[in-house]
Scaffold this active site. Structure first.
Site, PDB file in Angstrom:
ATOM      1  CB  CYS A   1      48.770   2.795  50.664  1.00 53.19           C
ATOM      2  SG  CYS A   1      48.242   4.146  51.713  1.00 53.19           S
TER       3      CYS A   1
ATOM      4  NE  ARG B   1      56.401  15.539  79.133  1.00 55.27           N
ATOM      5  CZ  ARG B   1      57.696  15.465  78.823  1.00 55.27           C
ATOM      6  NH1 ARG B   1      58.520  14.765  79.600  1.00 55.27           N
ATOM      7  NH2 ARG B   1      58.184  16.065  77.759  1.00 55.27           N
ATOM      8  CG  HIS B   2      56.069  11.158  76.507  1.00 53.70           C
ATOM      9  ND1 HIS B   2      55.410  12.262  76.008  1.00 53.70           N
ATOM     10  CD2 HIS B   2      57.326  11.566  76.814  1.00 53.70           C
ATOM     11  CE1 HIS B   2      56.240  13.286  75.990  1.00 53.70           C
ATOM     12  NE2 HIS B   2      57.417  12.897  76.482  1.00 53.70           N
TER      13      HIS B   2
ATOM     14  CG  ASP C   1      47.941   0.281  48.154  1.00 51.97           C
ATOM     15  OD1 ASP C   1      49.079   0.708  47.865  1.00 51.97           O
ATOM     16  OD2 ASP C   1      46.933   1.017  48.171  1.00 51.97           O
TER      17      ASP C   1
ATOM     18  CB  THR D   1      48.267   9.227  50.455  1.00 49.78           C
ATOM     19  OG1 THR D   1      47.271   8.329  50.986  1.00 49.78           O
ATOM     20  CG2 THR D   1      47.822   9.766  49.102  1.00 49.78           C
TER      21      THR D   1
ATOM     22  CG  HIS E   1      56.982  12.780  72.720  1.00 45.36           C
ATOM     23  ND1 HIS E   1      56.752  14.137  72.704  1.00 45.36           N
ATOM     24  CD2 HIS E   1      58.223  12.618  73.261  1.00 45.36           C
ATOM     25  CE1 HIS E   1      57.799  14.779  73.213  1.00 45.36           C
ATOM     26  NE2 HIS E   1      58.716  13.881  73.554  1.00 45.36           N
TER      27      HIS E   1
HETATM   28  C1  RB5 Z   1      45.343   3.575  45.577  1.00 47.28           C
HETATM   29  O1  RB5 Z   1      45.002   4.164  44.377  1.00 47.28           O
HETATM   30  C2  RB5 Z   1      45.343   4.618  46.688  1.00 47.28           C
HETATM   31  O2  RB5 Z   1      44.067   5.087  46.908  1.00 47.28           O
HETATM   32  C3  RB5 Z   1      45.938   4.046  47.955  1.00 47.28           C
HETATM   33  O3  RB5 Z   1      47.205   3.546  47.710  1.00 47.28           O
HETATM   34  C4  RB5 Z   1      46.110   5.013  49.107  1.00 47.28           C
HETATM   35  O4  RB5 Z   1      46.780   6.158  48.699  1.00 47.28           O
HETATM   36  C5  RB5 Z   1      44.909   5.299  49.895  1.00 47.28           C
HETATM   37  O5  RB5 Z   1      44.971   5.957  50.928  1.00 47.28           O
END
Ligand code: RB5
Length: 149
Positions: free
Chosen positions: A67, A134-135, A9, A69, A100
């Protein structure tokens, strides 16, 4: 067939570009589903669907999603049947997710993980192989959970 499909994104565009460049240096072919950055703010689920559809449709064996996070991408990707998306912050997690869990999508957070570490994580994800045994039994149980939903 491309080795990889990738998307981001707006909060992951710069890291995506670094990863595309690294994959190119390694000789892999990559389909980049965008965005370019020129679109401004975009919604990560729209881009998660592009990559996961390509992986489930066997247009590529592995996908990468970035993205801010990595969380929104991983949450969305794991809603798609057949996708095992791993949000990784360490090389160890990336290696184990392949060995795994037979992870088929790597998720990264540009606002969390620096470029150097992200590239090391990418290498770990590429180099590790699913161990089966097993995995495989456990991955089959994930698939069985999906089938009931
Ligand atoms: C965008 O601001 C942010 O929310 C997105 O990139 C992401 O981190 C969401 O999980």
């Amino acid at each position: 067939m491309p080795n990889f499909v990738i998307a981001a994104d707006h909060a992951g565009v710069q890291l995506k570009a670094e990863l595309v460049a690294e994959l190119g240096k390694l000789g892999h072919t990559v389909t980049d589903f965008g965005p370019t950055g020129a679109e401004g703010s975009v919604d990560y689920p729209d881009y998660a669907v592009k990559v996961t559809s390509a992986v489930v449709g066997k247009q590529a064996p592995l996908g990468i999603l970035v993205c801010g996070t990595g969380m929104g991408m991983s949450i969305t990707a794991n809603k798609v049947h057949g996708i095992r998306a791993a949000l990784c912050h360490t090389e160890f997690e990336a290696r184990m997710s392949r060995m795994h869990n037979d992870a088929n999508v790597l998720c990264l957070g540009q606002r969390v993980t620096g470029v150097g570490l992200a590239i090391s994580i990418l290498h770990a994800f590429l180099d590790a192989k699913f161990e089966g045994g097993r995995h495989q039994t456990r991955v089959d149980k994930i698939t069985a959970v999906e089938a009931k939903r």
